[in-house]
Design a protein around this motif. Structure first.
Motif, PDB file in Angstrom:
ATOM      1  N   SER A 169       0.832  -1.207   0.000  1.00 54.78           N
ATOM      2  CA  SER A 169       0.000   0.000   0.000  1.00 54.78           C
ATOM      3  C   SER A 169       0.861   1.250   0.000  1.00 54.78           C
ATOM      4  O   SER A 169       0.574   2.218  -0.706  1.00 54.78           O
ATOM      5  CB  SER A 169      -0.929   0.006   1.215  1.00 54.78           C
ATOM      6  N   THR A 170       1.923   1.237   0.802  1.00 56.75           N
ATOM      7  CA  THR A 170       2.809   2.393   0.883  1.00 56.75           C
ATOM      8  C   THR A 170       3.468   2.668  -0.463  1.00 56.75           C
ATOM      9  O   THR A 170       3.571   3.816  -0.906  1.00 56.75           O
ATOM     10  CB  THR A 170       3.895   2.164   1.950  1.00 56.75           C
ATOM     11  N   ILE A 171       3.922   1.615  -1.113  1.00 52.27           N
ATOM     12  CA  ILE A 171       4.565   1.760  -2.418  1.00 52.27           C
ATOM     13  C   ILE A 171       3.593   2.347  -3.439  1.00 52.27           C
ATOM     14  O   ILE A 171       3.914   3.296  -4.163  1.00 52.27           O
ATOM     15  CB  ILE A 171       5.097   0.407  -2.921  1.00 52.27           C
ATOM     16  N   LEU A 172       2.394   1.786  -3.487  1.00 52.61           N
ATOM     17  CA  LEU A 172       1.416   2.249  -4.468  1.00 52.61           C
ATOM     18  C   LEU A 172       0.964   3.673  -4.160  1.00 52.61           C
ATOM     19  O   LEU A 172       0.815   4.501  -5.068  1.00 52.61           O
ATOM     20  CB  LEU A 172       0.216   1.308  -4.500  1.00 52.61           C
ATOM     21  N   LYS A 173       0.733   3.982  -2.894  1.00 51.21           N
ATOM     22  CA  LYS A 173       0.301   5.333  -2.527  1.00 51.21           C
ATOM     23  C   LYS A 173       1.341   6.377  -2.910  1.00 51.21           C
ATOM     24  O   LYS A 173       0.994   7.485  -3.337  1.00 51.21           O
ATOM     25  CB  LYS A 173       0.005   5.395  -1.026  1.00 51.21           C
ATOM     26  N   GLN A 174       2.616   6.037  -2.755  1.00 47.95           N
ATOM     27  CA  GLN A 174       3.674   6.974  -3.122  1.00 47.95           C
ATOM     28  C   GLN A 174       3.685   7.218  -4.624  1.00 47.95           C
ATOM     29  O   GLN A 174       3.823   8.364  -5.089  1.00 47.95           O
ATOM     30  CB  GLN A 174       5.040   6.432  -2.660  1.00 47.95           C
ATOM     31  N   ARG A 175       3.536   6.157  -5.396  1.00 48.18           N
ATOM     32  CA  ARG A 175       3.488   6.302  -6.853  1.00 48.18           C
ATOM     33  C   ARG A 175       2.276   7.121  -7.280  1.00 48.18           C
ATOM     34  O   ARG A 175       2.374   7.991  -8.155  1.00 48.18           O
ATOM     35  CB  ARG A 175       3.432   4.926  -7.524  1.00 48.18           C
ATOM     36  N   VAL A 176       1.147   6.842  -6.647  1.00 42.46           N
ATOM     37  CA  VAL A 176      -0.083   7.569  -6.967  1.00 42.46           C
ATOM     38  C   VAL A 176       0.070   9.047  -6.626  1.00 42.46           C
ATOM     39  O   VAL A 176      -0.323   9.924  -7.400  1.00 42.46           O
ATOM     40  CB  VAL A 176      -1.276   6.961  -6.212  1.00 42.46           C
ATOM     41  N   HIS A 177       0.646   9.327  -5.472  1.00 39.84           N
ATOM     42  CA  HIS A 177       0.818  10.720  -5.043  1.00 39.84           C
ATOM     43  C   HIS A 177       1.683  11.491  -6.032  1.00 39.84           C
ATOM     44  O   HIS A 177       1.348  12.632  -6.408  1.00 39.84           O
ATOM     45  CB  HIS A 177       1.460  10.752  -3.648  1.00 39.84           C
ATOM     46  N   GLU A 178       2.777  10.897  -6.463  1.00 39.52           N
ATOM     47  CA  GLU A 178       3.674  11.575  -7.397  1.00 39.52           C
ATOM     48  C   GLU A 178       3.010  11.800  -8.755  1.00 39.52           C
ATOM     49  O   GLU A 178       3.129  12.880  -9.345  1.00 39.52           O
ATOM     50  CB  GLU A 178       4.954  10.757  -7.562  1.00 39.52           C
ATOM     51  N   ALA A 179       2.319  10.788  -9.255  1.00 37.91           N
ATOM     52  CA  ALA A 179       1.646  10.907 -10.550  1.00 37.91           C
ATOM     53  C   ALA A 179       0.520  11.927 -10.485  1.00 37.91           C
ATOM     54  O   ALA A 179       0.325  12.731 -11.409  1.00 37.91           O
ATOM     55  CB  ALA A 179       1.109   9.545 -10.990  1.00 37.91           C
ATOM     56  N   TYR A 180      -0.228  11.910  -9.387  1.00 45.05           N
ATOM     57  CA  TYR A 180      -1.354  12.829  -9.217  1.00 45.05           C
ATOM     58  C   TYR A 180      -0.848  14.274  -9.119  1.00 45.05           C
ATOM     59  O   TYR A 180      -1.386  15.180  -9.762  1.00 45.05           O
ATOM     60  CB  TYR A 180      -2.133  12.458  -7.956  1.00 45.05           C
ATOM     61  N   ALA A 181       0.181  14.497  -8.323  1.00 47.26           N
ATOM     62  CA  ALA A 181       0.719  15.849  -8.141  1.00 47.26           C
ATOM     63  C   ALA A 181       1.245  16.405  -9.457  1.00 47.26           C
ATOM     64  O   ALA A 181       1.023  17.578  -9.782  1.00 47.26           O
ATOM     65  CB  ALA A 181       1.824  15.827  -7.094  1.00 47.26           C
ATOM     66  N   LEU A 182       1.937  15.574 -10.233  1.00 48.89           N
ATOM     67  CA  LEU A 182       2.478  16.009 -11.517  1.00 48.89           C
ATOM     68  C   LEU A 182       1.359  16.368 -12.488  1.00 48.89           C
ATOM     69  O   LEU A 182       1.421  17.396 -13.175  1.00 48.89           O
ATOM     70  CB  LEU A 182       3.357  14.907 -12.110  1.00 48.89           C
ATOM     71  N   GLU A 183       0.327  15.541 -12.530  1.00 51.62           N
ATOM     72  CA  GLU A 183      -0.777  15.783 -13.457  1.00 51.62           C
ATOM     73  C   GLU A 183      -1.539  17.054 -13.076  1.00 51.62           C
ATOM     74  O   GLU A 183      -1.901  17.864 -13.929  1.00 51.62           O
ATOM     75  CB  GLU A 183      -1.730  14.584 -13.466  1.00 51.62           C
ATOM     76  N   MET A 184      -1.775  17.249 -11.773  1.00 54.61           N
ATOM     77  CA  MET A 184      -2.500  18.430 -11.336  1.00 54.61           C
ATOM     78  C   MET A 184      -1.685  19.703 -11.577  1.00 54.61           C
ATOM     79  O   MET A 184      -2.229  20.750 -11.931  1.00 54.61           O
ATOM     80  CB  MET A 184      -2.844  18.319  -9.850  1.00 54.61           C
ATOM     81  N   LYS A 185      -0.375  19.629 -11.405  1.00 51.73           N
ATOM     82  CA  LYS A 185       0.477  20.778 -11.655  1.00 51.73           C
ATOM     83  C   LYS A 185       0.453  21.142 -13.136  1.00 51.73           C
ATOM     84  O   LYS A 185       0.357  22.323 -13.498  1.00 51.73           O
ATOM     85  CB  LYS A 185       1.914  20.473 -11.221  1.00 51.73           C
ATOM     86  N   THR A 186       0.541  20.124 -13.977  1.00 53.01           N
ATOM     87  CA  THR A 186       0.475  20.348 -15.417  1.00 53.01           C
ATOM     88  C   THR A 186      -0.857  20.964 -15.807  1.00 53.01           C
ATOM     89  O   THR A 186      -0.935  21.897 -16.614  1.00 53.01           O
ATOM     90  CB  THR A 186       0.680  19.025 -16.179  1.00 53.01           C
ATOM     91  N   ASN A 187      -1.934  20.457 -15.210  1.00 52.14           N
ATOM     92  CA  ASN A 187      -3.271  20.950 -15.505  1.00 52.14           C
ATOM     93  C   ASN A 187      -3.433  22.400 -15.055  1.00 52.14           C
ATOM     94  O   ASN A 187      -4.020  23.229 -15.752  1.00 52.14           O
ATOM     95  CB  ASN A 187      -4.306  20.067 -14.811  1.00 52.14           C
ATOM     96  N   ASP A 188      -2.905  22.715 -13.866  1.00 51.89           N
ATOM     97  CA  ASP A 188      -2.989  24.087 -13.355  1.00 51.89           C
ATOM     98  C   ASP A 188      -2.213  25.049 -14.250  1.00 51.89           C
ATOM     99  O   ASP A 188      -2.644  26.188 -14.480  1.00 51.89           O
ATOM    100  CB  ASP A 188      -2.442  24.148 -11.927  1.00 51.89           C
ATOM    101  N   ASN A 189      -1.053  24.613 -14.726  1.00 51.12           N
ATOM    102  CA  ASN A 189      -0.263  25.465 -15.611  1.00 51.12           C
ATOM    103  C   ASN A 189      -1.005  25.743 -16.915  1.00 51.12           C
ATOM    104  O   ASN A 189      -0.956  26.854 -17.450  1.00 51.12           O
ATOM    105  CB  ASN A 189       1.085  24.805 -15.907  1.00 51.12           C
ATOM    106  N   LYS A 190      -1.685  24.730 -17.423  1.00 48.59           N
ATOM    107  CA  LYS A 190      -2.467  24.920 -18.645  1.00 48.59           C
ATOM    108  C   LYS A 190      -3.594  25.910 -18.412  1.00 48.59           C
ATOM    109  O   LYS A 190      -3.861  26.787 -19.236  1.00 48.59           O
ATOM    110  CB  LYS A 190      -3.030  23.582 -19.120  1.00 48.59           C
TER     111      LYS A 190
END
Length: 243
Positions: A169-190
């Motif tokens: 769970s810890t491994i997956l949550k970390q991957r999810v957090h990084e992917a989610y943060a990157l996508e939201m940052k990209t979306n906000d910049n757009k």
């Protein structure tokens, strides 16, 4: 998705089998017959390069128990159980380590992008989506049979977290957090880029209008200057004629 998992027959079990085989040429020895019935098929499959799965261990154990029934022995029964448990541990270690590798690298679904922060999905919702994808794509190593035999919870993911130190769970949550943060940052910049286009367009239009006006004024000024110059020339000519 199927990934090959090779579970090695433990060296101690293999040594036990070889020692029993070399010291007991007679097929009347209960220990030899029982151990051979268990390890023989496993060693043969492993030597051929095929992957050993949980059901192979179960089948081998059942065959050895059947052999042991011909001449029951408490010592042989105990020895068989020790060897079987060692093989189960080897299976678990290999399977769980392979699952760890898989959960660290399997492709995560792309987070859905939304126009505004108020309507976007939450990170928790995205984690649930990724978890569902993992359960769908996880390698098929007959884990369900393993869970059933060991009386584990029906939830495969809960079983993983409870039964190992790999912290899936810890491994997956970390991957999810990084992917989610990157996508939201990209979306906000757009979104920020889209919102900044309107005032830039207005400024450009105003500047263009001002430039046009100034150009017109400049032309008008030039025309007036020419008129004044022409009038001055005429006056000078009249004065010259008068002299």
């Amino acid at each position: 998705m199927n990934l090959t998992m090779t579970t090695s027959v433990s060296s101690s079990s293999s040594s036990t089998h070889n020692a029993s085989q070399s010291s007991n040429s007679s097929s009347n020895d209960p220990l030899y017959n029982t151990i051979h019935a268990y390890l023989g098929p496993l060693l043969e499959k492993h030597s051929s390069g095929k992957a050993l799965v949980y059901d192979d261990l179960v089948t081998a154990f059942q065959a050895a128990q059947k052999e042991l029934q011909r001449e029951p022995s408490v010592y042989v029964s105990k020895r068989l159980l020790e060897i079987h448990r060692s093989q189960l541990r080897a299976y678990e270690e290999t399977a769980f380590q392979s699952l760890k590798t898989f959960i660290q690298s399997f492709p995560l679904p792309k987070p859905p992008t939304t126009a505004t922060a108020t309507t976007r999905i939450t990170e928790e919702s995205y984690y649930a989506t990724c978890k569902e994808q993992f359960l769908k794509d996880k390698p098929d190593w007959y884990f369900q049979n393993y869970l059933n035999d060991h009386g584990k919870d029906d939830s495969f993911f809960s079983f993983l977290d409870e039964s190992s130190s790999f912290q899936y769970s810890t491994i997956l949550k970390q991957r999810v957090h990084e992917a989610y943060a990157l996508e939201m940052k990209t979306n906000d910049n757009k979104n920020a880029g889209t919102n900044s286009e309107k005032p830039l367009g207005t400024t450009t239009a105003t500047t263009t209008g001002t430039t046009t006006t100034r150009t017109a004024q400049t032309k008008l000024g030039n025309n007036d200057s020419n008129k004044v110059s022409s009038t001055t020339n005429k006056i000078e000519c009249v004065l010259d004629d008068g002299n």
